[in-house]
Design an enzyme around this catalytic site. Sequence first.
Site, PDB file in Angstrom:
ATOM      1  N   ASP A   2       1.637   3.981   2.921  1.00 21.68           N
ATOM      2  CA  ASP A   2       0.724   4.602   2.265  1.00 21.68           C
ATOM      3  C   ASP A   2       1.302   5.913   1.473  1.00 21.68           C
ATOM      4  O   ASP A   2       1.633   5.770   0.225  1.00 21.68           O
ATOM      5  CB  ASP A   2      -0.302   5.234   3.392  1.00 21.68           C
ATOM      6  N   ASP A   3       1.537   7.112   2.237  1.00 26.22           N
ATOM      7  CA  ASP A   3       2.055   8.173   1.545  1.00 26.22           C
ATOM      8  C   ASP A   3       3.220   8.574   2.536  1.00 26.22           C
ATOM      9  O   ASP A   3       3.091   9.668   3.095  1.00 26.22           O
ATOM     10  CB  ASP A   3       1.009   9.349   1.424  1.00 26.22           C
ATOM     11  N   GLU A  19     -11.412   3.139   5.606  1.00 21.64           N
ATOM     12  CA  GLU A  19     -10.141   4.002   5.986  1.00 21.64           C
ATOM     13  C   GLU A  19     -10.998   4.904   6.996  1.00 21.64           C
ATOM     14  O   GLU A  19     -11.019   4.907   8.384  1.00 21.64           O
ATOM     15  CB  GLU A  19      -9.486   4.694   4.927  1.00 21.64           C
ATOM     16  N   HIS A  62       1.449   4.863  -2.333  1.00 21.40           N
ATOM     17  CA  HIS A  62       1.169   5.681  -3.582  1.00 21.40           C
ATOM     18  C   HIS A  62       2.542   6.522  -3.758  1.00 21.40           C
ATOM     19  O   HIS A  62       3.062   7.323  -3.194  1.00 21.40           O
ATOM     20  CB  HIS A  62       0.204   6.866  -3.071  1.00 21.40           C
ATOM     21  N   HIS A  77      -9.234   1.034  -1.632  1.00 23.57           N
ATOM     22  CA  HIS A  77      -9.322   1.414  -0.447  1.00 23.57           C
ATOM     23  C   HIS A  77     -10.687   1.215  -0.054  1.00 23.57           C
ATOM     24  O   HIS A  77     -11.671   1.633  -0.727  1.00 23.57           O
ATOM     25  CB  HIS A  77      -8.894   2.906  -0.266  1.00 23.57           C
ATOM     26  N   HIS A  86       0.734  -1.125  -0.152  1.00 16.67           N
ATOM     27  CA  HIS A  86      -0.137  -0.025  -0.020  1.00 16.67           C
ATOM     28  C   HIS A  86       1.016   1.172  -0.061  1.00 16.67           C
ATOM     29  O   HIS A  86       1.360   1.711   1.049  1.00 16.67           O
ATOM     30  CB  HIS A  86      -0.909  -0.129   1.050  1.00 16.67           C
TER      31      HIS A  86
HETATM   32 ZN    ZN Z   1      -3.836   4.863   0.349  1.00 13.61          ZN
END
Ligand code: ZN
Length: 333
Positions: free
Chosen positions: A271-272, A193, A12, A190, A10
Amino acid sequence: MSKLPCAELHLHIEGTLEPELIFELAARNGIELPYADLDELRARYEFTDLQSFLDLYYANMNVLRTEADFADMTRAYLKRAAAAGVRHVEMMVDPQAHLVRGVSLETCINGVASVLAVSQEEFGVSSALIAAFLRDRSPEEAAKVLTDLLDMNAPIIGIGLDSAEVGNPPENFVPLYEQARAAGLKLVAHAGEEGPSHYIEQALDLLLVDRIDHGIRCMDDPALVERLERDQIPLTICPLSNVRLQAVDSLESHPLPLLLEQGLNVSVNSDDPAYFGGYVDDNFAVLRETFDLNPAQLAQLAGNSITGSFAAAERKDELLAELEAWLLVQGTE
Ligand SMILES: [Zn+2]
């Protein structure tokens, strides 16, 4: 402790754009940034929810203009991920976020893919690309972009669904997922969340996803937790992201240890990472500290990331063997 070998499922790629690289690419492309310096940019990294992050995330992407920009960003991530112990990555790219700025599919896909093609050779990290679609834009636009990706033979293994979750349920994207499935692509989305637990059920029942990104809101529905455990649906969990976007009150109250204890296929992801305070190793470090996880629990999380990946069976065996070797030396270090 040597780095825990794991897969990252996961991630980005646009979320790996570090402030230094933002300034470098802005200078290269002659773009004037609305921030005077690095400190002023960093001061904006205080988020109150998903949307407040997305606003900055999309604004910063504006510095990505050429294939070389996408390639440099991808190379920077792989270098950092390799140091973090990542041995296999399945990264998402958001084509629509670039198309709306006038950057072509070829520019963004070829820039990222050119580096992924040599990731194992150069960084020891095997890799795959997932095209993620923006759920706050129309399903029709997503279908058109997927058609274009298939027409250009983009080297993607699957599709995902991201961006603003609440009010944009999986059920809106059934035709897109049918199209992707017919093309032989893997399916992730996703769900759960910020959005409610029934979005997770929709992703499973209507989109027929292989894997859920996030999924932490499953805690609101014990029957769903039971189902996720029984079917061993991989959940790609992102602890630091959840804390920074206030999807959980604090790391101490994060459901990950409970889900692990209940036997769900949960993994740890960043994630980021440029926005949320760290890469995979940073996520593992805070988890270990906060919950006093032992080497066997850490190895379980890393093992879940490997088995939950779309890597070929031989690659999975290779990585599981590395993980076993890591666990063996833990008692002796
Ligand atoms: Zn994400």
